[in-house]
Scaffold this motif. Structure first.
Motif, PDB file in Angstrom:
ATOM      1  N   ASN A   3       0.939  -1.209  -0.082  1.00 56.84           N
ATOM      2  CA  ASN A   3      -0.068  -0.057   0.061  1.00 56.84           C
ATOM      3  C   ASN A   3       0.893   1.159  -0.125  1.00 56.84           C
ATOM      4  N   ALA A   4       0.594   2.097  -0.743  1.00 57.21           N
ATOM      5  CA  ALA A   4       1.359   3.467  -1.102  1.00 57.21           C
ATOM      6  C   ALA A   4       0.337   4.706  -0.345  1.00 57.21           C
ATOM      7  N   ALA A   5       1.268   5.330   0.331  1.00 60.86           N
ATOM      8  CA  ALA A   5       0.437   6.779   0.981  1.00 60.86           C
ATOM      9  C   ALA A   5       1.069   7.731   0.058  1.00 60.86           C
ATOM     10  N   ILE A   6       0.279   8.613  -0.466  1.00 56.28           N
ATOM     11  CA  ILE A   6       0.636   9.890  -1.037  1.00 56.28           C
ATOM     12  C   ILE A   6       0.460  11.071  -0.178  1.00 56.28           C
ATOM     13  N   ILE A   7       1.227  11.892   0.091  1.00 56.22           N
ATOM     14  CA  ILE A   7       1.060  13.066   1.054  1.00 56.22           C
ATOM     15  C   ILE A   7       1.169  14.356   0.378  1.00 56.22           C
ATOM     16  N   LEU A   8       0.124  14.874   0.092  1.00 57.59           N
ATOM     17  CA  LEU A   8       0.130  15.976  -0.898  1.00 57.59           C
ATOM     18  C   LEU A   8       0.549  17.262  -0.181  1.00 57.59           C
ATOM     19  N   GLY A   9       1.555  18.083  -0.806  1.00 57.32           N
ATOM     20  CA  GLY A   9       1.997  19.318   0.104  1.00 57.32           C
ATOM     21  C   GLY A   9       2.770  20.233  -0.985  1.00 57.32           C
ATOM     22  N   GLU A  92       4.395  -1.120  -7.517  1.00 55.13           N
ATOM     23  CA  GLU A  92       3.157  -2.177  -7.308  1.00 55.13           C
ATOM     24  C   GLU A  92       2.669  -1.632  -6.330  1.00 55.13           C
ATOM     25  N   CYS A  93       1.282  -1.637  -6.489  1.00 52.59           N
ATOM     26  CA  CYS A  93       0.429  -1.289  -5.224  1.00 52.59           C
ATOM     27  C   CYS A  93      -0.999  -2.020  -5.195  1.00 52.59           C
ATOM     28  N   ASP A  94      -1.500  -2.124  -3.838  1.00 55.97           N
ATOM     29  CA  ASP A  94      -2.612  -2.600  -3.871  1.00 55.97           C
ATOM     30  C   ASP A  94      -3.856  -1.635  -3.519  1.00 55.97           C
ATOM     31  N   TYR A  95      -3.330  -0.614  -2.549  1.00 53.36           N
ATOM     32  CA  TYR A  95      -4.222   0.190  -2.106  1.00 53.36           C
ATOM     33  C   TYR A  95      -3.620   1.556  -2.001  1.00 53.36           C
ATOM     34  N   LEU A  96      -4.262   2.525  -2.456  1.00 50.34           N
ATOM     35  CA  LEU A  96      -3.632   3.976  -2.508  1.00 50.34           C
ATOM     36  C   LEU A  96      -4.314   5.022  -1.320  1.00 50.34           C
ATOM     37  N   LEU A  97      -3.505   5.313  -0.445  1.00 50.38           N
ATOM     38  CA  LEU A  97      -3.833   6.372   0.438  1.00 50.38           C
ATOM     39  C   LEU A  97      -3.478   7.837   0.058  1.00 50.38           C
ATOM     40  N   ILE A  98      -4.515   8.553  -0.146  1.00 50.34           N
ATOM     41  CA  ILE A  98      -3.919  10.020  -0.116  1.00 50.34           C
ATOM     42  C   ILE A  98      -4.571  10.732   0.695  1.00 50.34           C
ATOM     43  N   HIS A  99      -3.587  11.720   1.390  1.00 50.95           N
ATOM     44  CA  HIS A  99      -3.615  12.534   2.285  1.00 50.95           C
ATOM     45  C   HIS A  99      -3.177  13.950   2.143  1.00 50.95           C
ATOM     46  N   ASP A 100      -3.775  14.771   2.676  1.00 54.23           N
ATOM     47  CA  ASP A 100      -3.338  16.193   2.599  1.00 54.23           C
ATOM     48  C   ASP A 100      -2.396  16.452   3.711  1.00 54.23           C
ATOM     49  N   GLY A 101      -1.064  16.986   3.432  1.00 53.24           N
ATOM     50  CA  GLY A 101      -0.014  17.064   4.294  1.00 53.24           C
ATOM     51  C   GLY A 101      -0.422  17.989   5.323  1.00 53.24           C
ATOM     52  N   ALA A 102      -1.321  18.931   4.868  1.00 50.43           N
ATOM     53  CA  ALA A 102      -1.710  20.027   5.631  1.00 50.43           C
ATOM     54  C   ALA A 102      -2.721  19.494   6.892  1.00 50.43           C
ATOM     55  N   ARG A 103      -2.906  18.068   6.968  1.00 47.05           N
ATOM     56  CA  ARG A 103      -3.951  17.478   7.989  1.00 47.05           C
ATOM     57  C   ARG A 103      -2.801  16.611   9.061  1.00 47.05           C
ATOM     58  N   PRO A 104      -2.170  17.451   9.896  1.00 42.90           N
ATOM     59  CA  PRO A 104      -0.729  16.880  10.623  1.00 42.90           C
ATOM     60  C   PRO A 104      -1.645  16.245  11.975  1.00 42.90           C
ATOM     61  N   LEU A 105      -2.859  16.099  12.298  1.00 42.64           N
ATOM     62  CA  LEU A 105      -3.481  15.470  13.357  1.00 42.64           C
ATOM     63  C   LEU A 105      -4.205  14.335  13.073  1.00 42.64           C
ATOM     64  N   ILE A 106      -3.962  13.610  11.890  1.00 41.77           N
ATOM     65  CA  ILE A 106      -4.666  12.341  11.823  1.00 41.77           C
ATOM     66  C   ILE A 106      -4.178  11.416  12.547  1.00 41.77           C
ATOM     67  N   THR A 107      -5.115  10.604  13.020  1.00 45.70           N
ATOM     68  CA  THR A 107      -4.602   9.673  14.053  1.00 45.70           C
ATOM     69  C   THR A 107      -4.274   8.275  13.286  1.00 45.70           C
ATOM     70  N   GLU A 108      -3.477   7.186  13.971  1.00 49.35           N
ATOM     71  CA  GLU A 108      -3.432   5.843  13.441  1.00 49.35           C
ATOM     72  C   GLU A 108      -4.527   5.436  13.242  1.00 49.35           C
ATOM     73  N   LYS A 109      -5.765   5.306  13.957  1.00 48.13           N
ATOM     74  CA  LYS A 109      -6.948   4.629  14.155  1.00 48.13           C
ATOM     75  C   LYS A 109      -7.510   4.965  13.066  1.00 48.13           C
ATOM     76  N   GLU A 110      -7.706   6.229  12.531  1.00 52.92           N
ATOM     77  CA  GLU A 110      -8.438   6.836  11.669  1.00 52.92           C
ATOM     78  C   GLU A 110      -7.944   6.094  10.291  1.00 52.92           C
ATOM     79  N   ILE A 111      -6.588   6.133  10.131  1.00 51.92           N
ATOM     80  CA  ILE A 111      -6.061   5.504   8.717  1.00 51.92           C
ATOM     81  C   ILE A 111      -6.196   3.946   8.727  1.00 51.92           C
ATOM     82  N   LYS A 112      -6.159   3.301   9.842  1.00 55.09           N
ATOM     83  CA  LYS A 112      -6.449   1.916   9.874  1.00 55.09           C
ATOM     84  C   LYS A 112      -7.868   1.425   9.560  1.00 55.09           C
TER      85      LYS A 112
END
Length: 225
Positions: A3-9, A92-112
């Motif tokens: 799984n790949a995380a894309i952090i938009l900044g 190679e990737c199964d799932y793509l995680l797209i996240h705003d770099g300007a959201r620094p307070l995201i929690t591990e639980k929310e991601i999972k």
């Protein structure tokens, strides 16, 4: 699973009125960018993190994230193009995680939790129930309707998608001359459902100067001194 995380900044962040990228601003001793990447780096289900940035910010971003295993690419003219610039670097990737770099307070639980929903349904995004009464207005600012607040969700990030689903949706959008500012809307246009995961109100986006003390307040509530 890869799984790949894309952090938009790569945004200019003009509403912050700062002399540098808002992702380089400090919140309780850490930059916005480091807080964001730090959380994603703790998720064992994520095998790759790609930070999308402006060319002028690359050296600063690399300095801030020197302790993390990340790669970089430059942003495009639109959000959709920026995401695809990152996607094109993925082998190679199964799932793509797209996240705003300007959201620094995201929690591990929310991601999972959002990833689990995406694995089950193909597409998922974290959001929060709307607190305010929302009005629909016409061109003269006259109220024309009041949606049922219990059906309204304010969508945030991460937004997580089956990799093939996302890339197929982009192909269709390009063929139709469409470019979306919201990744969920891209999938909706492709005709596939997106499921929501109700998250934390603390997952705010750092956009204007007032957001910095708000973020510090959230961290204090979470026990960070």
């Amino acid at each position: 699973m890869n799984n790949a995380a894309i952090i938009l900044g790569a945004g200019a962040g003009t509403r912050m009125k700062a002399d540098k990228s808002k992702l380089l601003l400090d919140i309780n001793g850490k930059t916005v960018l480091e807080r964001t990447v730090e959380t994603f780096s703790k998720i064992k289900e994520i095998s790759e993190i790609i930070v999308v940035c402006r060319e002028c910010d690359l050296d600063s971003f690399e300095n801030v994230l020197s302790a993390y295993d990340v790669s970089y690419c430059f942003g495009g003219d639109t959000r959709q193009q920026s995401v695809m610039n990152a996607v094109e670097t993925i082998d190679e990737c199964d799932y793509l995680l797209i996240h705003d770099g300007a959201r620094p307070l995201i929690t591990e639980k929310e991601i999972k939790d959002t990833l689990a929903s995406a694995v089950q349904n193909g597409a998922a995004a974290v959001g929060v129930m709307v607190k305010d009464t929302i009005k629909v207005v016409d061109g003269n600012n006259q109220i024309v309707s009041t949606p049922d607040r219990s059906t309204l969700v304010s969508i945030r990030t991460p937004q997580i998608f089956d990799f093939k689903l996302y890339t197929d949706a982009v192909k269709k959008a390009k063929a139709d001359g469409m470019d979306f500012t919201d990744d969920c809307q891209l999938i909706e246009y492709f005709g596939k459902p997106v499921f929501t995961v109700i998250g934390d109100y603390g997952n705010i986006k750092i956009t204007t100067p007032e957001d910095l003390p708000m973020a510090e307040g959230v961290l204090k509530m979470r026990g960070e001194q």
